[in-house]
Write a protein that holds these residues in place. Structure first.
Motif, PDB file in Angstrom:
ATOM      1  N   THR A 108       0.831  -1.210   0.000  1.00  0.00           N
ATOM      2  CA  THR A 108       0.000   0.000   0.000  1.00  0.00           C
ATOM      3  C   THR A 108       0.860   1.251   0.000  1.00  0.00           C
ATOM      4  O   THR A 108       0.470   2.287  -0.544  1.00  0.00           O
ATOM      5  CB  THR A 108      -0.933   0.028   1.223  1.00  0.00           C
ATOM      6  N   THR A 109       2.031   1.165   0.615  1.00  0.00           N
ATOM      7  CA  THR A 109       2.957   2.302   0.644  1.00  0.00           C
ATOM      8  C   THR A 109       4.194   2.056  -0.209  1.00  0.00           C
ATOM      9  O   THR A 109       5.064   2.922  -0.297  1.00  0.00           O
ATOM     10  CB  THR A 109       3.406   2.586   2.092  1.00  0.00           C
ATOM     11  N   LYS A 110       4.272   0.854  -0.815  1.00  0.00           N
ATOM     12  CA  LYS A 110       5.408   0.483  -1.663  1.00  0.00           C
ATOM     13  C   LYS A 110       6.731   0.542  -0.901  1.00  0.00           C
ATOM     14  O   LYS A 110       7.761   0.946  -1.431  1.00  0.00           O
ATOM     15  CB  LYS A 110       5.492   1.387  -2.897  1.00  0.00           C
ATOM     16  N   THR A 111       6.710   0.125   0.354  1.00  0.00           N
ATOM     17  CA  THR A 111       7.928   0.144   1.162  1.00  0.00           C
ATOM     18  C   THR A 111       8.303  -1.262   1.614  1.00  0.00           C
ATOM     19  O   THR A 111       7.436  -2.126   1.790  1.00  0.00           O
ATOM     20  CB  THR A 111       7.762   1.033   2.408  1.00  0.00           C
ATOM     21  N   MET A 112       9.585  -1.475   1.794  1.00  0.00           N
ATOM     22  CA  MET A 112      10.104  -2.744   2.282  1.00  0.00           C
ATOM     23  C   MET A 112      11.019  -2.483   3.472  1.00  0.00           C
ATOM     24  O   MET A 112      11.837  -1.557   3.452  1.00  0.00           O
ATOM     25  CB  MET A 112      10.881  -3.470   1.178  1.00  0.00           C
ATOM     26  N   THR A 113      10.848  -3.283   4.519  1.00  0.00           N
ATOM     27  CA  THR A 113      11.668  -3.151   5.718  1.00  0.00           C
ATOM     28  C   THR A 113      12.416  -4.458   5.935  1.00  0.00           C
ATOM     29  O   THR A 113      11.816  -5.530   5.978  1.00  0.00           O
ATOM     30  CB  THR A 113      10.805  -2.846   6.948  1.00  0.00           C
ATOM     31  N   GLU A 114      13.727  -4.358   6.079  1.00  0.00           N
ATOM     32  CA  GLU A 114      14.554  -5.527   6.378  1.00  0.00           C
ATOM     33  C   GLU A 114      15.133  -5.378   7.774  1.00  0.00           C
ATOM     34  O   GLU A 114      15.670  -4.327   8.131  1.00  0.00           O
ATOM     35  CB  GLU A 114      15.697  -5.658   5.372  1.00  0.00           C
ATOM     36  N   ALA A 115      14.995  -6.423   8.577  1.00  0.00           N
ATOM     37  CA  ALA A 115      15.610  -6.468   9.898  1.00  0.00           C
ATOM     38  C   ALA A 115      16.811  -7.394   9.796  1.00  0.00           C
ATOM     39  O   ALA A 115      16.665  -8.590   9.552  1.00  0.00           O
ATOM     40  CB  ALA A 115      14.618  -6.981  10.934  1.00  0.00           C
ATOM     41  N   LYS A 116      17.998  -6.831   9.966  1.00  0.00           N
ATOM     42  CA  LYS A 116      19.228  -7.594   9.778  1.00  0.00           C
ATOM     43  C   LYS A 116      20.032  -7.614  11.065  1.00  0.00           C
ATOM     44  O   LYS A 116      20.391  -6.561  11.596  1.00  0.00           O
ATOM     45  CB  LYS A 116      20.067  -6.979   8.657  1.00  0.00           C
ATOM     46  N   ASP A 117      20.298  -8.817  11.564  1.00  0.00           N
ATOM     47  CA  ASP A 117      21.134  -8.955  12.752  1.00  0.00           C
ATOM     48  C   ASP A 117      22.587  -9.043  12.337  1.00  0.00           C
ATOM     49  O   ASP A 117      22.936  -9.771  11.405  1.00  0.00           O
ATOM     50  CB  ASP A 117      20.758 -10.214  13.533  1.00  0.00           C
ATOM     51  N   LEU A 118      23.432  -8.302  13.040  1.00  0.00           N
ATOM     52  CA  LEU A 118      24.863  -8.337  12.772  1.00  0.00           C
ATOM     53  C   LEU A 118      25.601  -8.263  14.083  1.00  0.00           C
ATOM     54  O   LEU A 118      25.532  -7.249  14.796  1.00  0.00           O
ATOM     55  CB  LEU A 118      25.262  -7.167  11.861  1.00  0.00           C
ATOM     56  N   LEU A 119      26.274  -9.366  14.445  1.00  0.00           N
ATOM     57  CA  LEU A 119      27.013  -9.469  15.705  1.00  0.00           C
ATOM     58  C   LEU A 119      26.136  -9.073  16.878  1.00  0.00           C
ATOM     59  O   LEU A 119      26.492  -8.230  17.711  1.00  0.00           O
ATOM     60  CB  LEU A 119      28.273  -8.604  15.643  1.00  0.00           C
ATOM     61  N   ALA A 120      24.934  -9.680  16.939  1.00  0.00           N
ATOM     62  CA  ALA A 120      23.984  -9.540  18.042  1.00  0.00           C
ATOM     63  C   ALA A 120      23.305  -8.177  18.107  1.00  0.00           C
ATOM     64  O   ALA A 120      22.649  -7.862  19.094  1.00  0.00           O
ATOM     65  CB  ALA A 120      24.653  -9.853  19.378  1.00  0.00           C
ATOM     66  N   VAL A 121      23.422  -7.364  17.069  1.00  0.00           N
ATOM     67  CA  VAL A 121      22.737  -6.080  16.999  1.00  0.00           C
ATOM     68  C   VAL A 121      21.765  -6.118  15.815  1.00  0.00           C
ATOM     69  O   VAL A 121      22.136  -6.554  14.728  1.00  0.00           O
ATOM     70  CB  VAL A 121      23.726  -4.907  16.826  1.00  0.00           C
ATOM     71  N   THR A 122      20.525  -5.676  16.034  1.00  0.00           N
ATOM     72  CA  THR A 122      19.533  -5.658  14.971  1.00  0.00           C
ATOM     73  C   THR A 122      19.478  -4.282  14.326  1.00  0.00           C
ATOM     74  O   THR A 122      19.299  -3.272  15.007  1.00  0.00           O
ATOM     75  CB  THR A 122      18.136  -6.027  15.509  1.00  0.00           C
ATOM     76  N   TYR A 123      19.609  -4.265  13.009  1.00  0.00           N
ATOM     77  CA  TYR A 123      19.533  -3.022  12.244  1.00  0.00           C
ATOM     78  C   TYR A 123      18.287  -3.074  11.361  1.00  0.00           C
ATOM     79  O   TYR A 123      17.960  -4.118  10.785  1.00  0.00           O
ATOM     80  CB  TYR A 123      20.777  -2.839  11.376  1.00  0.00           C
ATOM     81  N   ILE A 124      17.611  -1.941  11.260  1.00  0.00           N
ATOM     82  CA  ILE A 124      16.399  -1.834  10.454  1.00  0.00           C
ATOM     83  C   ILE A 124      16.708  -0.986   9.218  1.00  0.00           C
ATOM     84  O   ILE A 124      17.125   0.170   9.340  1.00  0.00           O
ATOM     85  CB  ILE A 124      15.250  -1.190  11.249  1.00  0.00           C
ATOM     86  N   VAL A 125      16.500  -1.585   8.048  1.00  0.00           N
ATOM     87  CA  VAL A 125      16.780  -0.901   6.785  1.00  0.00           C
ATOM     88  C   VAL A 125      15.474  -0.777   6.000  1.00  0.00           C
ATOM     89  O   VAL A 125      14.858  -1.788   5.651  1.00  0.00           O
ATOM     90  CB  VAL A 125      17.825  -1.669   5.952  1.00  0.00           C
ATOM     91  N   GLU A 126      15.034   0.455   5.751  1.00  0.00           N
ATOM     92  CA  GLU A 126      13.805   0.696   5.007  1.00  0.00           C
ATOM     93  C   GLU A 126      14.127   1.245   3.617  1.00  0.00           C
ATOM     94  O   GLU A 126      14.916   2.182   3.477  1.00  0.00           O
ATOM     95  CB  GLU A 126      12.903   1.674   5.765  1.00  0.00           C
ATOM     96  N   THR A 127      13.500   0.650   2.596  1.00  0.00           N
ATOM     97  CA  THR A 127      13.711   1.065   1.209  1.00  0.00           C
ATOM     98  C   THR A 127      12.394   0.942   0.450  1.00  0.00           C
ATOM     99  O   THR A 127      11.458   0.282   0.916  1.00  0.00           O
ATOM    100  CB  THR A 127      14.762   0.177   0.511  1.00  0.00           C
ATOM    101  N   PRO A 128      12.293   1.549  -0.723  1.00  0.00           N
ATOM    102  CA  PRO A 128      11.121   1.286  -1.569  1.00  0.00           C
ATOM    103  C   PRO A 128      11.130  -0.183  -2.000  1.00  0.00           C
ATOM    104  O   PRO A 128      12.193  -0.807  -2.102  1.00  0.00           O
ATOM    105  CB  PRO A 128      11.337   2.211  -2.766  1.00  0.00           C
ATOM    106  N   VAL A 129       9.952  -0.743  -2.225  1.00  0.00           N
ATOM    107  CA  VAL A 129       9.876  -2.119  -2.740  1.00  0.00           C
ATOM    108  C   VAL A 129      10.610  -2.165  -4.081  1.00  0.00           C
ATOM    109  O   VAL A 129      10.323  -1.356  -4.970  1.00  0.00           O
ATOM    110  CB  VAL A 129       8.413  -2.563  -2.910  1.00  0.00           C
ATOM    111  N   PRO A 130      11.562  -3.068  -4.246  1.00  0.00           N
ATOM    112  CA  PRO A 130      12.338  -3.110  -5.497  1.00  0.00           C
ATOM    113  C   PRO A 130      11.469  -3.400  -6.713  1.00  0.00           C
ATOM    114  O   PRO A 130      10.480  -4.128  -6.639  1.00  0.00           O
ATOM    115  CB  PRO A 130      13.330  -4.265  -5.251  1.00  0.00           C
ATOM    116  N   HIS A 131      11.849  -2.807  -7.834  1.00  0.00           N
ATOM    117  CA  HIS A 131      11.211  -3.139  -9.109  1.00  0.00           C
ATOM    118  C   HIS A 131      12.138  -4.089  -9.857  1.00  0.00           C
ATOM    119  O   HIS A 131      13.292  -3.761 -10.137  1.00  0.00           O
ATOM    120  CB  HIS A 131      10.973  -1.887  -9.954  1.00  0.00           C
ATOM    121  N   TYR A 132      11.652  -5.262 -10.150  1.00  0.00           N
ATOM    122  CA  TYR A 132      12.461  -6.277 -10.810  1.00  0.00           C
ATOM    123  C   TYR A 132      12.056  -6.405 -12.273  1.00  0.00           C
ATOM    124  O   TYR A 132      10.875  -6.521 -12.593  1.00  0.00           O
ATOM    125  CB  TYR A 132      12.309  -7.629 -10.119  1.00  0.00           C
ATOM    126  N   ASP A 133      13.035  -6.421 -13.143  1.00  0.00           N
ATOM    127  CA  ASP A 133      12.798  -6.560 -14.577  1.00  0.00           C
ATOM    128  C   ASP A 133      12.846  -8.041 -14.955  1.00  0.00           C
ATOM    129  O   ASP A 133      13.796  -8.524 -15.569  1.00  0.00           O
ATOM    130  CB  ASP A 133      13.839  -5.760 -15.357  1.00  0.00           C
TER     131      ASP A 133
END
Length: 230
Positions: A110-135
């Motif tokens: 609905t908002t065309k957004t994607m959120t990734e939660a990525k753990d790195l060495l016991a720390v969680t990082y939140i990365v928000e981007t537009p939903v990718p357009h794939y060809d």
């Protein structure tokens, strides 16, 4: 062996009127196998063979994709034995080009957004981007997956997906989407995804987004490089 469909897909409206769609995937990491072989062949690790004895290169992880109201959550499913048995310390493989720490993907069409939660060495990082357009490039060749007819699609000659138009939902595992049907099986440079179960009327709710430190995609890559070079 793949599981039988939880609900038989007999008519298209069944999907359209379902409250939610639940899809389970078995995910095999190509990079994990390379990293374990590297660890085992390292002469400095020979005296620690007992510690690494339980590591298997052929391990497959389970992920669950829930799609509801044009939103989705894709999260790792914890094995039942890990929930009930204390099997001792857990070894997490981390290297300069690979980490098997937990991650999750949430999409909101609905908002065309994607959120990734990525753990790195016991720390969680939140990365928000537009939903990718794939060809995607779609081909006419087909095959059956769990009794459903699927068609092949490729992306940049590095990704091959098999999607099912009979499940008219433009979603798939991990960050992938954008085909005229649900992606059941797929392979990219890092992983092999196999659909093992589908529930077209599960009533499941979306998994709540993980909390963590919000960073840009560029900043996350900088942090990952810095941490793994220590």
């Amino acid at each position: 062996m793949r599981k039988i469909l939880f609900q038989l897909l007999l008519v298209f409206p069944m999907v359209c009127h379902a409250q939610s769609l639940e899809v389970k995937y078995s995910v095999y990491s190509k990079q994990r196998k390379k990293q374990i072989e590297k660890i085992m062949n390292n002469s400095e690790n020979q005296e620690h063979k007992g510690l690494f004895a339980g590591m298997t290169a052929e391990k497959e992880d389970s992920f669950c994709l829930v799609i509801r109201d044009r939103r989705s959550s894709y999260v790792r499913m914890e094995p039942e034995e890990n929930l009930s048995v204390d099997s001792g310390p857990k070894i997490v493989l981390v290297s300069g080009d690979y980490s098997e720490e937990d991650r999750a993907v949430y999409k909101d069409m609905t908002t065309k957004t994607m959120t990734e939660a990525k753990d790195l060495l016991a720390v969680t990082y939140i990365v928000e981007t537009p939903v990718p357009h794939y060809d995607w490039k779609v081909f006419s060749d087909s095959k059956e997956i769990m009794g459903l007819k699927c068609y092949r699609a490729t992306l940049n000659d590095t990704v091959t997906a098999w999607f099912c138009p009979d499940i008219p939902i433009s979603e798939g595992p991990d960050v992938y989407a954008g085909l005229p049907g649900l992606i059941l099986d797929m392979e990219d440079e890092r992983f092999i995804y196999h659909c093992v179960a589908i529930n077209t009327n599960s009533g499941s709710v979306l998994v709540e987004k993980k909390r963590g430190k919000k960073v840009s995609p560029e900043r996350f890559e900088e942090l990952r490089k810095q941490m793994l070079e220590r």
